[in-house]
Write a protein that holds these residues in place. Structure first.
Motif, short mmCIF file in Angstrom:
data_model
loop_
_atom_site.label_atom_id
_atom_site.label_comp_id
_atom_site.label_asym_id
_atom_site.label_seq_id
_atom_site.Cartn_x
_atom_site.Cartn_y
_atom_site.Cartn_z
N SER A 1 13.16 20.96 9.16
CA SER A 1 13.80 19.79 9.94
C SER A 1 12.82 19.41 11.21
O SER A 1 12.21 20.43 11.80
CB SER A 1 15.17 20.17 10.62
N CYS A 2 12.71 18.15 11.50
CA CYS A 2 11.72 17.66 12.37
C CYS A 2 12.50 16.63 13.20
O CYS A 2 12.85 15.50 12.63
CB CYS A 2 10.40 17.09 12.07
N VAL A 3 12.91 16.89 14.25
CA VAL A 3 13.41 15.81 15.17
C VAL A 3 12.66 14.87 16.15
O VAL A 3 11.57 15.52 16.89
CB VAL A 3 14.55 16.18 16.06
N ALA A 4 12.47 13.84 15.99
CA ALA A 4 11.57 12.86 16.81
C ALA A 4 12.30 12.41 18.01
O ALA A 4 13.57 11.92 17.88
CB ALA A 4 11.10 11.71 15.90
N SER A 5 11.76 12.09 19.34
CA SER A 5 12.23 11.64 20.44
C SER A 5 10.97 10.85 21.00
O SER A 5 9.94 10.88 20.74
CB SER A 5 12.80 12.74 21.13
N GLY A 6 11.51 10.04 22.06
CA GLY A 6 10.37 9.38 22.95
C GLY A 6 10.41 7.78 22.23
O GLY A 6 11.47 7.26 21.94
N SER A 7 9.39 7.33 22.20
CA SER A 7 9.03 5.94 21.59
C SER A 7 9.13 5.85 20.11
O SER A 7 8.15 5.86 19.34
CB SER A 7 7.73 5.54 21.97
N ILE A 8 10.34 6.19 19.45
CA ILE A 8 10.53 6.22 18.11
C ILE A 8 10.49 5.03 17.27
O ILE A 8 10.48 4.87 16.24
CB ILE A 8 11.53 7.29 17.57
N ASP A 9 10.43 3.94 18.12
CA ASP A 9 10.60 2.64 17.56
C ASP A 9 9.19 2.25 17.06
O ASP A 9 8.08 3.04 17.24
CB ASP A 9 10.79 1.44 18.47
N MET A 10 9.32 1.58 15.72
CA MET A 10 8.07 1.46 14.95
C MET A 10 7.18 2.65 14.70
O MET A 10 5.94 2.49 14.44
CB MET A 10 6.88 0.59 15.95
N ILE A 11 7.96 3.47 14.45
CA ILE A 11 7.22 4.66 13.53
C ILE A 11 6.96 4.30 11.99
O ILE A 11 8.19 4.08 11.48
CB ILE A 11 8.01 6.06 13.63
N ASN A 12 6.04 4.13 11.42
CA ASN A 12 5.85 3.72 10.33
C ASN A 12 6.02 4.53 9.17
O ASN A 12 6.52 4.50 8.13
CB ASN A 12 4.40 3.08 10.12
N LYS A 13 5.57 6.01 9.39
CA LYS A 13 5.66 6.84 8.25
C LYS A 13 5.67 8.20 9.06
O LYS A 13 5.32 8.54 10.02
CB LYS A 13 4.25 6.73 7.71
N MET A 14 6.59 9.18 8.45
CA MET A 14 6.50 10.52 8.95
C MET A 14 6.19 11.41 7.67
O MET A 14 6.43 10.90 6.70
CB MET A 14 8.15 10.88 9.40
N GLY A 15 5.87 12.75 8.02
CA GLY A 15 5.59 13.40 6.88
C GLY A 15 5.39 14.82 7.51
O GLY A 15 5.56 15.20 8.60
N TRP A 16 5.10 15.77 6.53
CA TRP A 16 4.91 17.26 6.66
C TRP A 16 3.48 17.52 6.15
O TRP A 16 3.02 17.26 5.03
CB TRP A 16 5.93 17.87 5.76
N TYR A 17 2.73 18.34 7.06
CA TYR A 17 1.42 18.84 6.53
C TYR A 17 1.36 20.44 6.80
O TYR A 17 2.53 20.84 7.22
CB TYR A 17 0.23 18.18 7.46
#
Length: 115
Positions: free
Chosen positions: A21-37
């Motif tokens: 799992s990966c939780v995003a916080s902060g300026s999360i608006d306009m995140i285009n893409k998320m992923g795993w490396y």
């Protein structure tokens, strides 16, 4: 700024399953893409899977059919379901977010697959 916190790593037997799992916080608006490396010591970081804000997914050939990336926008969370992992999937897994052409990274979570 975007902060990413991964969880769910650990030791898993080959053929088992694990969910990151990966939780995003902060300026999360306009995140285009998320992923795993993932990265193994001495090697370059490599793509595992990505998912766009519209839900389009992309996978490395090595994990197609075994791993599934998904996101829960209400929870600002991205998941990586790892089914039938193999010892060669052992690595540190990093969450990534792309926002306005800038990449953000989590601290990484170790996944070890035993044979």
């Amino acid at each position: 700024q975007v902060q990413l916190v991964e969880s769910g790593g650990g030791l898993v037997q080959s053929g088992g399953s694990l969910r990151l799992s990966c939780v995003a916080s902060g300026s999360i608006d306009m995140i285009n893409k998320m992923g795993w490396y993932r990265q193994v010591p001495g090697n370059q970081r490599e793509l595992v899977a990505t998912i766009t804000s519209g839900g389009t997914t992309n996978y490395a050939d090595s994990v197609k059919g075994r791993f599934t990336i998904s996101r829960d926008n209400a929870k600002n969370t991205v998941y990586l379901q790892m089914n039938s992992p193999k010892p060669e999937d052992t690595a540190v897994y990093y969450c990534n977010a792309l926002r306005m052409l800038r990449a953000y990274w989590g601290q990484g979570t170790q996944v070890t697959v035993s044979s």
